[in-house]
Write an enzyme that holds these catalytic residues in place. Structure first.
Site, PDB file in Angstrom:
ATOM      1  N   ASP A  20     -16.452  48.348  11.488  1.00  0.00           N
ATOM      2  CA  ASP A  20     -17.641  47.883  12.211  1.00  0.00           C
ATOM      3  C   ASP A  20     -18.549  47.009  11.343  1.00  0.00           C
ATOM      4  O   ASP A  20     -19.610  46.574  11.794  1.00  0.00           O
ATOM      5  CB  ASP A  20     -18.416  49.035  12.881  1.00  0.00           C
TER       6      ASP A  20
ATOM      7  N   ASN B 115     -23.171  48.848  14.668  1.00  0.00           N
ATOM      8  CA  ASN B 115     -22.236  49.525  15.568  1.00  0.00           C
ATOM      9  C   ASN B 115     -22.952  50.329  16.651  1.00  0.00           C
ATOM     10  O   ASN B 115     -23.794  51.182  16.363  1.00  0.00           O
ATOM     11  CB  ASN B 115     -21.355  50.466  14.724  1.00  0.00           C
TER      12      ASN B 115
ATOM     13  N   TYR C 122     -13.848  64.469  12.761  1.00  0.00           N
ATOM     14  CA  TYR C 122     -14.315  63.155  12.330  1.00  0.00           C
ATOM     15  C   TYR C 122     -13.253  62.444  11.468  1.00  0.00           C
ATOM     16  O   TYR C 122     -12.609  63.063  10.628  1.00  0.00           O
ATOM     17  CB  TYR C 122     -15.621  63.254  11.510  1.00  0.00           C
TER      18      TYR C 122
ATOM     19  N   HIS D  39     -19.490  63.386   6.866  1.00  0.00           N
ATOM     20  CA  HIS D  39     -20.184  62.707   7.977  1.00  0.00           C
ATOM     21  C   HIS D  39     -21.404  63.467   8.486  1.00  0.00           C
ATOM     22  O   HIS D  39     -21.552  63.689   9.699  1.00  0.00           O
ATOM     23  CB  HIS D  39     -19.181  62.433   9.118  1.00  0.00           C
TER      24      HIS D  39
ATOM     25  N   ASP E  91     -21.739  61.878   2.387  1.00  0.00           N
ATOM     26  CA  ASP E  91     -22.649  62.348   3.429  1.00  0.00           C
ATOM     27  C   ASP E  91     -22.491  63.836   3.728  1.00  0.00           C
ATOM     28  O   ASP E  91     -22.252  64.244   4.879  1.00  0.00           O
ATOM     29  CB  ASP E  91     -22.452  61.532   4.725  1.00  0.00           C
TER      30      ASP E  91
ATOM     31  N   ASP F 179     -15.193  62.326   3.556  1.00  0.00           N
ATOM     32  CA  ASP F 179     -16.467  62.107   4.247  1.00  0.00           C
ATOM     33  C   ASP F 179     -16.774  63.317   5.136  1.00  0.00           C
ATOM     34  O   ASP F 179     -16.011  63.621   6.064  1.00  0.00           O
ATOM     35  CB  ASP F 179     -16.325  60.844   5.115  1.00  0.00           C
TER      36      ASP F 179
ATOM     37  N   ARG G 258     -24.371  54.239  -0.828  1.00  0.00           N
ATOM     38  CA  ARG G 258     -23.428  53.554   0.069  1.00  0.00           C
ATOM     39  C   ARG G 258     -24.062  52.498   0.964  1.00  0.00           C
ATOM     40  O   ARG G 258     -23.466  52.036   1.937  1.00  0.00           O
ATOM     41  CB  ARG G 258     -22.724  54.599   0.947  1.00  0.00           C
TER      42      ARG G 258
HETATM   43  C1  CS2 Z   1     -17.865  56.103   8.245  1.00  0.00           C
HETATM   44  C2  CS2 Z   1     -17.992  55.131   9.358  1.00  0.00           C
HETATM   45  O1  CS2 Z   1     -16.782  54.470   6.984  1.00  0.00           O
HETATM   46  C3  CS2 Z   1     -17.413  55.511   6.937  1.00  0.00           C
HETATM   47  O2  CS2 Z   1     -17.675  56.114   5.933  1.00  0.00           O
HETATM   48  O3  CS2 Z   1     -18.822  57.034   8.065  1.00  0.00           O
HETATM   49  O4  CS2 Z   1     -16.789  55.218  10.055  1.00  0.00           O
HETATM   50  C4  CS2 Z   1     -19.157  55.338  10.319  1.00  0.00           C
HETATM   51  O5  CS2 Z   1     -18.926  56.432  11.128  1.00  0.00           O
HETATM   52  C5  CS2 Z   1     -19.333  54.123  11.158  1.00  0.00           C
HETATM   53  O6  CS2 Z   1     -19.484  53.000  10.354  1.00  0.00           O
HETATM   54  C6  CS2 Z   1     -20.502  54.247  12.096  1.00  0.00           C
HETATM   55  O7  CS2 Z   1     -20.786  53.035  12.673  1.00  0.00           O
HETATM   56 MG    MG Z   2     -19.105  57.566   6.053  1.00  0.00          MG
END
Ligand code: CS2
Ligand code: MG
Length: 407
Positions: free
Chosen positions: A318, A37, A159, A214, A239, A212, A285
């Protein structure tokens, strides 16, 4: 089974995907997802210029040997671009091997360890009320596990919440330059527990609840968050802090029993060696697509199993349907499987990828077609030109009220 052709396709059915197609002299075809991505063209150029020419004439049967050649032979080992490119070759070769053997990939790997894969979907809301609606809709679709994200009052963009009216979060931004966002850890830490409280109050404790962070917190902040949400019994907190410094997860572990998941940006077993050996996390993950393919992720899963750590692969939009299918096949086999992320795909995406999986009662099954079980429809793919886009930032600028650090 000599390789005759290796071709790269880029397409944008609602979002960008990169696909590698390998053809053998006998006419067997295998596909692999090469989508990274926001860095799609880097991987497609890497494949076209550096890998495809090297594959011609190689015996498609020798997956391990080709993997080692591409990994060690590059000299510049690891890194997301290299490991995504290697993963695409690896999966395409497993696809070919499955078709040659007339078996789905999970059978080649050792057979099923389960009847289907527990998946989690995304419920998001610009408010807690909207989140509750979305949660309800997903339960109606059959999901038994849901990741919940909601806008944090006072933060312009949070996020995991869509930027437009749609209720579906898309992890890429189309446009000229990546966007920067404001952030306040203080506001997030005080609001997040309210989100889980509202969901548990409304729906009880039967479903698995995930969240998440993030990469936005420091280890100490992550420890505080984990501790403050223990009563809501999360399936995992994802994360919580960046994992480049694996040792920093010790701090989180010492303070909370909330399970921790990490690794969607890992591309090698070395990224999680300490996390696994010291049992600092509960779920890894990493994905087939970004961590060197089935051949390498299988090694990570085996290593993690020695320490009672489970796998919980990344599965946002993605990752193309071809990449998702590869994860499903591996997940069917993985003895220490935990859960699989599954956001689902739009109709347009599925017009380019003809998939064979089934979703029922919160579980996905990759189907029994030989190989990967996904056909890439080139004529459809050709209709959608790739468009420049970026991964949504995980680096948020501090706002003036920010008291703690940004990531
Ligand atoms: C995310 C994703 O799916 C998840 O857990 O953290 O949306 C991530 O931000 C994207 O795959 C980044 O390309
Ligand atoms: Mg994630």
């Amino acid at each position: 089974m000599k390789i005759e052709k290796a071709e790269v396709f880029v397409t944008c059915p609602d979002r960008n995907y990169v696909i590698l197609k390998i053809t053998t002299e006998s006419g067997l075809v295998g596909i692999g997802d090469a989508t990274l991505n926001g860095r799609e063209i880097a991987v497609s150029a890497y494949l076209e210029n550096h890998i495809c020419p090297q594959l011609i004439g190689k015996d498609a049967k020798n997956i391990e040997d080709i993997w080692q050649l591409l990994y060690r032979g590059a000299y510049w080992r690891r890194g997301p671009v290299t490991m995504t490119a290697i993963a695409a070759v690896d999966v395409a070769l497993w696809d070919i091997k499955g078709k040659a053997a007339n078996m789905p990939i999970f059978d080649l790997l050792g057979g099923s360890s389960r009847d289907g894969l527990l998946v989690y979907g995304h419920a998001t809301g610009k408010s807690i009320d909207q989140l509750i609606d979305e949660y309800h809709k997903h339960k109606e679709m059959g999901y038994r596990a849901l990741r919940v994200q909601a806008s944090i009052p006072g933060i312009e963009r949070s996020y995991g919440v869509s930027k437009d009216k749609s209720s579906t979060y898309e992890p890429a931004t189309k446009g000229a330059i990546p966007e920067e966002e404001n952030w306040s850890t203080e506001k997030y830490l005080s609001y997040a527990p309210k989100i889980f409280d509202a969901i548990r109050n409304k729906f009880g404790f039967d479903d698995h609840l995930l969240h998440d962070a993030h990469h936005r917190l420091t280890p100490l902040e992550a420890a505080q968050l984990g501790k403050s949400v223990e009563d809501f019994k999360l399936f995992w907190l994802e994360d919580p802090t960046p994992a480049e410094n694996q040792e920093s997860f010790r701090m989180i572990r010492q303070h909370t029993t909330t399970p921790i998941a990490v690794g969607e940006i890992f591309n090698s077993i070395w990224d999680c060696k300490t996390l696994i050996e010291e049992q600092l996390v509960d779920y890894i993950r990493a994905t087939v697509c970004h961590a060197g393919g089935i051949t390498h992720l299988r090694r990570i899963a085996d290593f993690a199993s020695l320490y009672q750590i489970k796998m919980g692969a990344h599965g946002p939009s993605d990752i193309s349907p071809a990449g998702m299918a590869a994860g499903l096949h591996l997940g069917m086999w993985i003895p220490n499987f935990g859960i699989q992320e599954f956001m689902g795909y739009s109709e347009k995406m599925l017009s380019v990828f003809n998939v064979n999986w089934t979703f029922e009662d919160g579980y996905l099954h990759p189907g029994f077609k030989p190989g990967l079980g996904v056909d890439f429809i080139e004529d459809e793919a050709a209709k959608y030109l790739i468009s420049r886009s970026f991964t949504n930032s995980s680096l948020n600028r501090r706002d003036s009220l920010e008291l703690v650090s940004w990531v």
